[in-house]
Scaffold this motif. Structure first.
Motif, mmCIF file in Angstrom:
data_model
loop_
_atom_site.group_PDB
_atom_site.id
_atom_site.type_symbol
_atom_site.label_atom_id
_atom_site.label_comp_id
_atom_site.label_asym_id
_atom_site.label_seq_id
_atom_site.Cartn_x
_atom_site.Cartn_y
_atom_site.Cartn_z
ATOM 1 N N TYR A 1 53.267 50.506 31.321
ATOM 2 C CA TYR A 1 53.751 51.022 30.365
ATOM 3 C C TYR A 1 52.680 51.046 29.292
ATOM 4 C CZ TYR A 1 58.653 50.954 31.598
ATOM 5 O OH TYR A 1 60.139 51.385 32.154
ATOM 6 N N LYS B 1 58.934 56.086 33.954
ATOM 7 C CA LYS B 1 58.486 55.282 32.839
ATOM 8 C C LYS B 1 58.818 55.996 31.490
ATOM 9 C CE LYS B 1 54.746 53.039 34.898
ATOM 10 N NZ LYS B 1 54.679 53.982 36.222
ATOM 11 N N SER C 1 62.709 56.259 30.949
ATOM 12 C CA SER C 1 63.130 54.584 30.485
ATOM 13 C C SER C 1 62.664 54.421 29.073
ATOM 14 C CB SER C 1 62.373 53.769 31.459
ATOM 15 O OG SER C 1 63.148 53.650 32.650
ATOM 16 N N SER D 1 64.934 56.585 26.655
ATOM 17 C CA SER D 1 66.369 55.976 26.713
ATOM 18 C C SER D 1 66.202 54.684 25.682
ATOM 19 C CB SER D 1 66.578 55.714 28.054
ATOM 20 O OG SER D 1 66.704 56.844 28.973
ATOM 21 N N ILE E 1 66.523 49.069 31.073
ATOM 22 C CA ILE E 1 65.566 50.474 31.106
ATOM 23 C C ILE E 1 64.368 50.359 31.209
ATOM 24 C CG2 ILE E 1 65.080 52.059 29.221
ATOM 25 C CD1 ILE E 1 67.861 51.733 28.023
ATOM 26 N N LEU E 2 63.636 49.305 30.836
ATOM 27 C CA LEU E 2 62.338 49.005 31.021
ATOM 28 C C LEU E 2 62.093 48.762 32.419
ATOM 29 C CD1 LEU E 2 61.192 47.500 27.513
ATOM 30 C CD2 LEU E 2 60.813 49.732 28.348
ATOM 31 N N ALA F 1 63.710 49.572 35.268
ATOM 32 C CA ALA F 1 64.154 50.506 36.041
ATOM 33 C C ALA F 1 62.785 51.538 36.152
ATOM 34 C CB ALA F 1 65.236 51.349 35.490
ATOM 35 N N GLY F 2 62.044 51.738 34.959
ATOM 36 C CA GLY F 2 60.927 52.773 35.094
ATOM 37 C C GLY F 2 59.913 52.827 36.204
ATOM 38 N N GLY G 1 71.770 50.497 31.098
ATOM 39 C CA GLY G 1 70.554 50.629 31.051
ATOM 40 C C GLY G 1 69.789 51.287 32.415
ATOM 41 N N PHE G 2 70.175 50.501 33.285
ATOM 42 C CA PHE G 2 69.332 50.982 34.766
ATOM 43 C C PHE G 2 69.854 52.218 35.319
ATOM 44 C CE2 PHE G 2 67.378 50.852 38.752
ATOM 45 C CZ PHE G 2 66.505 49.764 38.716
ATOM 46 N N ALA H 1 68.681 55.563 33.348
ATOM 47 C CA ALA H 1 67.092 56.055 33.982
ATOM 48 C C ALA H 1 67.478 56.579 35.366
ATOM 49 C CB ALA H 1 66.336 54.743 33.839
ATOM 50 N N THR H 2 68.222 55.987 36.179
ATOM 51 C CA THR H 2 68.345 56.252 37.575
ATOM 52 C C THR H 2 68.823 57.643 37.784
ATOM 53 O OG1 THR H 2 68.537 53.953 38.153
ATOM 54 C CG2 THR H 2 69.346 55.614 39.910
#
Length: 426
Positions: A3, A137, A140, A143, A275-276, A278-279, A326-327, A330-331
């Motif tokens: 990241y 990334k 995510s 988001s 979120i972080l 998931a990326g 969150g997941f 991104a997904t």
């Protein structure tokens, strides 16, 4: 690339994405709901009437999104962003000068279309289009603006309303949106920032170059569309519906209203964390590997809030709900690119975004009907859980056949191993 390396290399685009998703909060239910008591008092409106205004405005904006949102494929990003910002500012100003009841549905329409719909659409579409290898990334990080807005803006708006009044606070909202977005778009976002991460879009593969332009009617006929629709519909439907009645849920459980603020903070933190997380996973394994499973924490959340009487259940509920939201954000965004490609992702996303906006109008309405009928949350939670279980089950169709075959093979081997008789001792 981790990241930190990604942000250093793509700082401008990351900041742009976060700005757009964070400021979309001014068109989201959790912020607009703060103005509802003042509008009801000012214009002598009932709960049912203002809910109708909000629902109709949301439905009309959802109907407009596929037509307006697909223009991002043909209009330059900066021009599209500035045009959307103009509509957003106009809607905020129009609500602030409301002199009669009919101002309200018109302002709600502009806020829902520009804010909830197009601002989020611009952020995620730009990340999906300009990034390939690090798309997970990018999506995510962009988001992150959603939990950031949820964590900061409600308290800030309440303070502003208390100090300057609800009308004047809307002027300040408009000033914030116009200053930040217009200045950043005009003077910070440069053409060199709007180049694809790889040369896939500029030079392109043969499939992209010879492809006929994607039409939304063709998207709606595809198997991928009907695989994604239930998931995309459910999260805004359930989240908005339950958030809309969060005080009623607390009353149903017999808890103090003060727990809501702590619960929302827990939700925002869990959402940001997932979120972080998931990326990098999406970049490594692709989104379809996680699609059937990201709603399972939400299933657990609903079971806890329904069955557990203790106060700590509120925090478990919010945390697990935040993990799914969150997941999932991104997904699902990454999966749209995997299924439909990058070239016309604006057309694709505008269609799915309209479904998301529509579902956010259906949730409060359906739950309100159930509650008004006297069935209560003893019915709301089981109905929601059954819907969610069916959606999780149908999501399994996204798993490639070869993956399912490998799982079956491994299970058979395990079964055979367990079924072997121990050799007799000599």
């Amino acid at each position: 690339m981790n990241y930190l390396q990604f942000v250093r290399k793509n700082t401008v685009m990351v900041v742009f994405g976060i700005i757009m998703t964070a400021l979309s909060s001014f068109g989201q239910t959790f912020l607009l709901a703060l103005y509802v008591p003042f509008l009801m008092d000012e214009f002598t409106l009932s709960n049912g009437l203002i809910s109708t205004f909000y629902g109709v405005a949301t439905i009309v904006s959802a109907a407009m999104l596929p037509k307006v949102g697909k223009l991002i494929d043909t209009i330059p990003l900066k021009t599209f962003t500035l045009g959307t910002t103009g509509l957003f500012i106009l809607a905020l100003f129009f609500l602030s000068i409301a002199q009669a009841w009919w101002y309200i549905p018109l302002a709600f329409f502009g806020l829902r279309l520009a804010g909830q719909g197009l601002y989020s659409h611009i952020a995620i579409t730009s990340m999906s289009r300009y990034f390939d290898v690090n798309r997970g990334k990018a999506i995510s990080l962009a988001s992150l603006g959603h939990p950031l807005g949820q964590a900061i803006l409600p308290a800030l708006i309440l303070v502003l309303i208390g100090v300057v009044g609800w009308r004047e606070s809307l002027w300040l909202n408009a000033a914030l949106v116009s200053t930040v977005v217009i200045l950043f778009t005009l003077f910070v976002l440069k053409p060199e920032h709007l180049k694809p991460e790889t040369d896939e879009l500029s030079q392109g593969d043969d499939t992209e170059n010879i492809a006929i332009k994607v039409r939304q009617r063709d998207i709606m006929k595809s198997k991928a569309f009907w695989l994604l629709v239930p998931n995309i519909f459910f999260i805004p439907f359930a989240i908005t519906g339950l958030f809309f009645y969060q005080f009623a849920i607390v009353d149903f459980k017999g808890w103090d209203h003060g727990i809501i603020a702590g619960g929302l903070t827990a939700f925002a933190l869990a959402s940001a964390f997932s979120i972080l997380t998931a990326g990098p996973l999406i970049d490594k394994y692709r989104a379809r590997a996680f699609f059937p499973f990201y709603l399972i924490p939400y299933f657990i959340a609903l079971m806890v809030i329904w069955l557990v009487p203790n106060v700590w259940a509120m925090y478990v509920y919010m945390v697990f709900m935040g993990l799914s939201v969150g997941f999932g954000s991104a997904t699902v965004a990454a999966l749209q690119v995997e299924f439909f490609g990058q070239k016309y992702i604006g057309t694709v996303r505008s269609l799915f975004t309209s479904i998301m906006v529509l579902s956010s109008a259906v949730g409060p309405t359906l739950f309100g009907i159930i509650l008004d009928a006297g069935w209560g949350f003893e019915t709301v939670f089981p109905v929601t859980l059954v819907m969610l279980a069916l959606i999780i089950f149908q999501s399994m169709r996204s798993i490639p056949k070869y993956s399912r075959a490998k799982w079956k093979f491994k299970l058979k081997r395990i079964g055979k191993y367990k079924g072997l008789k121990k050799p007799k001792e000599l």
